[in-house]
Design a protein around this motif. Sequence first.
Motif, PDB file in Angstrom:
ATOM      1  N   ARG A 190       0.857  -1.194   0.000  1.00 12.55           N
ATOM      2  CA  ARG A 190       0.000   0.000   0.000  1.00 12.55           C
ATOM      3  C   ARG A 190       0.883   1.230   0.000  1.00 12.55           C
ATOM      4  O   ARG A 190       2.076   1.150   0.286  1.00 12.55           O
ATOM      5  N   THR A 191       0.283   2.367  -0.324  1.00  8.90           N
ATOM      6  CA  THR A 191       1.069   3.596  -0.301  1.00  8.90           C
ATOM      7  C   THR A 191       0.831   4.345   1.012  1.00  8.90           C
ATOM      8  O   THR A 191      -0.170   4.132   1.682  1.00  8.90           O
ATOM      9  N   PHE A 192       1.775   5.189   1.364  1.00 10.24           N
ATOM     10  CA  PHE A 192       1.600   6.071   2.522  1.00 10.24           C
ATOM     11  C   PHE A 192       2.395   7.342   2.297  1.00 10.24           C
ATOM     12  O   PHE A 192       3.153   7.443   1.336  1.00 10.24           O
ATOM     13  N   ASN A 193       2.204   8.337   3.146  1.00 12.10           N
ATOM     14  CA  ASN A 193       3.005   9.558   3.068  1.00 12.10           C
ATOM     15  C   ASN A 193       3.322  10.027   4.480  1.00 12.10           C
ATOM     16  O   ASN A 193       2.989   9.355   5.460  1.00 12.10           O
ATOM     17  N   ASP A 194       3.961  11.195   4.578  1.00 11.27           N
ATOM     18  CA  ASP A 194       4.410  11.670   5.894  1.00 11.27           C
ATOM     19  C   ASP A 194       3.266  11.979   6.852  1.00 11.27           C
ATOM     20  O   ASP A 194       3.483  12.135   8.052  1.00 11.27           O
ATOM     21  N   LEU A 195       2.039  12.092   6.315  1.00 15.96           N
ATOM     22  CA  LEU A 195       0.909  12.443   7.183  1.00 15.96           C
ATOM     23  C   LEU A 195       0.038  11.247   7.535  1.00 15.96           C
ATOM     24  O   LEU A 195      -0.860  11.364   8.372  1.00 15.96           O
ATOM     25  N   THR A 196       0.315  10.090   6.908  1.00 13.90           N
ATOM     26  CA  THR A 196      -0.523   8.912   7.157  1.00 13.90           C
ATOM     27  C   THR A 196      -0.535   8.572   8.648  1.00 13.90           C
ATOM     28  O   THR A 196       0.503   8.613   9.301  1.00 13.90           O
ATOM     29  N   ASP A 197      -1.738   8.250   9.158  1.00 14.41           N
ATOM     30  CA  ASP A 197      -1.915   7.914  10.576  1.00 14.41           C
ATOM     31  C   ASP A 197      -1.626   9.086  11.505  1.00 14.41           C
ATOM     32  O   ASP A 197      -1.271   8.888  12.663  1.00 14.41           O
ATOM     33  N   THR A 198      -1.762  10.294  11.025  1.00  7.96           N
ATOM     34  CA  THR A 198      -1.656  11.447  11.921  1.00  7.96           C
ATOM     35  C   THR A 198      -2.964  12.220  11.847  1.00  7.96           C
ATOM     36  O   THR A 198      -3.814  11.964  10.999  1.00  7.96           O
ATOM     37  N   LEU A 199      -3.044  13.199  12.722  1.00  6.52           N
ATOM     38  CA  LEU A 199      -4.208  14.062  12.804  1.00  6.52           C
ATOM     39  C   LEU A 199      -4.441  14.839  11.507  1.00  6.52           C
ATOM     40  O   LEU A 199      -5.561  15.202  11.162  1.00  6.52           O
ATOM     41  N   LEU A 200      -3.347  15.120  10.792  1.00  7.69           N
ATOM     42  CA  LEU A 200      -3.432  16.027   9.650  1.00  7.69           C
ATOM     43  C   LEU A 200      -3.794  15.324   8.349  1.00  7.69           C
ATOM     44  O   LEU A 200      -4.009  15.970   7.337  1.00  7.69           O
ATOM     45  N   HIS A 201      -3.859  13.988   8.405  1.00  2.89           N
ATOM     46  CA  HIS A 201      -4.012  13.233   7.169  1.00  2.89           C
ATOM     47  C   HIS A 201      -5.274  13.570   6.388  1.00  2.89           C
ATOM     48  O   HIS A 201      -5.241  13.799   5.190  1.00  2.89           O
ATOM     49  N   GLN A 202      -6.391  13.623   7.093  1.00  3.93           N
ATOM     50  CA  GLN A 202      -7.671  13.815   6.400  1.00  3.93           C
ATOM     51  C   GLN A 202      -8.107  15.276   6.364  1.00  3.93           C
ATOM     52  O   GLN A 202      -9.187  15.577   5.877  1.00  3.93           O
ATOM     53  N   SER A 203      -7.280  16.170   6.893  1.00  2.00           N
ATOM     54  CA  SER A 203      -7.722  17.560   6.984  1.00  2.00           C
ATOM     55  C   SER A 203      -7.723  18.236   5.624  1.00  2.00           C
ATOM     56  O   SER A 203      -6.802  18.066   4.833  1.00  2.00           O
ATOM     57  N   LYS A 204      -8.785  19.011   5.357  1.00  2.00           N
ATOM     58  CA  LYS A 204      -8.805  19.711   4.075  1.00  2.00           C
ATOM     59  C   LYS A 204      -8.048  21.032   4.159  1.00  2.00           C
ATOM     60  O   LYS A 204      -7.754  21.652   3.149  1.00  2.00           O
ATOM     61  N   ARG A 205      -7.712  21.470   5.392  1.00  2.00           N
ATOM     62  CA  ARG A 205      -6.897  22.681   5.538  1.00  2.00           C
ATOM     63  C   ARG A 205      -5.438  22.331   5.278  1.00  2.00           C
ATOM     64  O   ARG A 205      -4.989  21.242   5.640  1.00  2.00           O
ATOM     65  N   SER A 206      -4.694  23.260   4.724  1.00  2.00           N
ATOM     66  CA  SER A 206      -3.308  22.955   4.403  1.00  2.00           C
ATOM     67  C   SER A 206      -2.440  23.025   5.657  1.00  2.00           C
ATOM     68  O   SER A 206      -2.850  23.544   6.699  1.00  2.00           O
ATOM     69  N   LEU A 207      -1.239  22.488   5.548  1.00  2.00           N
ATOM     70  CA  LEU A 207      -0.344  22.374   6.694  1.00  2.00           C
ATOM     71  C   LEU A 207      -0.034  23.691   7.418  1.00  2.00           C
ATOM     72  O   LEU A 207       0.047  23.707   8.643  1.00  2.00           O
ATOM     73  N   PRO A 208       0.149  24.820   6.689  1.00  2.68           N
ATOM     74  CA  PRO A 208       0.449  26.071   7.410  1.00  2.68           C
ATOM     75  C   PRO A 208      -0.594  26.411   8.482  1.00  2.68           C
ATOM     76  O   PRO A 208      -0.240  26.927   9.543  1.00  2.68           O
TER      77      PRO A 208
END
Length: 220
Positions: free
Chosen positions: A62-80
């Motif tokens: 499966r694929t993942f990224n630096d935000l997978t399994d964190t609070l920010l993963h599904q957020s539609k707001r950007s990281l800043p």
Amino acid sequence: MLTLSHVHQLFSPETCQTYIHALRWKDRPLQCPRCQSQDVDPWGNYHYRPGCKRYWCNGCQRTFNDLTDTLLHQSKRSLPYWILATFLLCLSCSSRRIARELGVHGRTSYRWCWWLRNTAVSYETGRQVEGTVEADDLYHTAGQKGQARQGGKKALGRRARGRRKKREPGRGHYDKDRPAIIVWVSRQGAVVIHATKDFTVQTVQKAADLAVQPMFKGSA
Ligand SMILES: [Zn+2]
């Protein structure tokens, strides 16, 4: 009133991604958050999330990224938004103030503050400290109603009505809304904090078993 509103618009999402990447993998090798396999390959980028790299895990396919399994993963707001919210929360800003700085709804920032605090305290709850460990205790009064912000009495301009919750002197207890908090500090730097119902030998021993690696046990 002077505000810093919308500072997050000056940050670039790419820089934030690089920062998160460095934070997440600073004391462990890049690995799959699902199966902990380190057999991973780069797997392109996301067009809607600039700077966010995707990886392929050869372990669970499966694929993942630096935000997978964190609070920010599904957020539609950007990281800043998240980085600034976390920064302001660490400066003890109220959720209302954070809402104003970010330009989001008060309920959004309230929810974010709750999530961020909850994540911060539940991060690696099973962690154990090793080496020489020192412990200290304190009793925290649940609720500070009637207290001035910096402690002590509030200037009311009238006689206090004396309705503040009464506290008995001495050690606290969970049942008296004054749980004991034990902090275990390793001389190597790691910290574990426990809230316990009282401060009896049994409770402390139980907390010590959870917090300290047995072969190194010892306290000062
Ligand atoms: Zn995997």
